[in-house]
Design a protein around this motif. Sequence first.
Motif: not given
Length: 462
Positions: A78, A81-82
Amino acid sequence: MTTSHEDLLPGTRRALLHRVAVAQSEGRAPSLVAAVVRDGRTVWHGARTSVDGHGPDENTQYRIGSITKTFTAVLVLRLRDEGLLDLGDPLEKHLPGTGAGEATIAALLAHTGGLAAESPAPWWERTPGSLRPELADVLGERPLLHPVGRLHHYSNPGYTLLGALVEEVRGAPWEEVLRGEVLEPLGLHRTGVRPAAPHAGGWAVHPWADVLMPEPAEDLGRMAPAGQLWSTTGDLARFAVFLARGDDRVLSAASVGEMRTPAAPAEAADLASGSTYGLGMQIEHRDGRLLVGHSGSLPGFLAGLTIGVEDDIAAVALANCTSGPLMWTTAADLVRIVAEAEPRIPEPWRPLRQVDPVLLELTGQWYWGTYGFGLRLSADGLLSLEPLTGNGRRSRFRPNGDGTWTGLEGYYTGESLSIVRRPDGSVDHLDLGSFVFTRRPYDEQARVPGGVDPEGWRGIGQ
């Protein structure tokens, strides 16, 4: 005790119960509970014997050990992906001063960071985490035992570092981040760092006598991201659906697919079984199918979560004993039983709604030198390239919208496929990552690198 949904055939349900019963009996487990997921929902639950006098069900908690690592890996993906980090970043860039900072984030996820398998004594699984309050206590004086990136060496401290990385980037405890970003969005309300009734107690079973001894249930402290979690077959079944399909609230299908992709070489002991490791997920070829997931153990508990991605079947198996039944194997067998007894019904074939004549022109036979391939256009708009004979390189390709395509799997993953045309607009050849594919073997009319002998093909006496 067993409960099940009626959409599995009676023979399949009996075979599942038999496998669980054998695992519990031969493995001498105080209790064993399992679940099977098909097409995104739980279709069977079974259990043997009891927990505190009651038959365990899909809401009974067991400790899941290293399946916790997969949850930690989701948190790290995560962050990637950010755009908050890159998997190729050295740990030192985001978490300085550990002494293991040259290991990349990807290497830690895949257990190729060169770290030791365990923390220094005392035995971390059976002693309070308060004995290891700092990362230095987890890593010891010599964190790196092997060259970074060269060897797959399973490391619990490596996932402790990844948990600390999550805390550093998020500015919040690992437990809090996990609950807010994964457990709550996926509805895993019976998963957490501490047990909540009803839950199983952990037991050691004497290897030479049918007697028991309770195991301590220690809080692992800093080591929590490597193995702290408690969960249920119900929650892990939902987690398995997420790992197979993704959920944009947590992690996309593409990113969970990346987790399931081999990222580490197989260890010598695993070469025969075809086992390797992705980004927080174990990968194995068994019974002709690809299985992914994770196993887990802590004193008093064993766990296995196994997903057959192509069959869209997953299984979870949990037991409350230190040793005995092989939970990954048990879960893999549950997947196999359903897949073989009730093979997946393929989707109906349907033609394309609209056909692009340019793409239609490309279909058919192509040759990479003298190797024959077939290019096919499917109803989902993808091109697929596969050898005419044998098991050579093959891949599907998605359109990029600019007349090129990108490979989706195998040798050609990420490689670009494009059409090279002649001045008159006719197709000269296909360029696939610089390799030239022509309509005929070494087509003399195409621009083949190195040229084609002007005398063409000949017999041996010519």
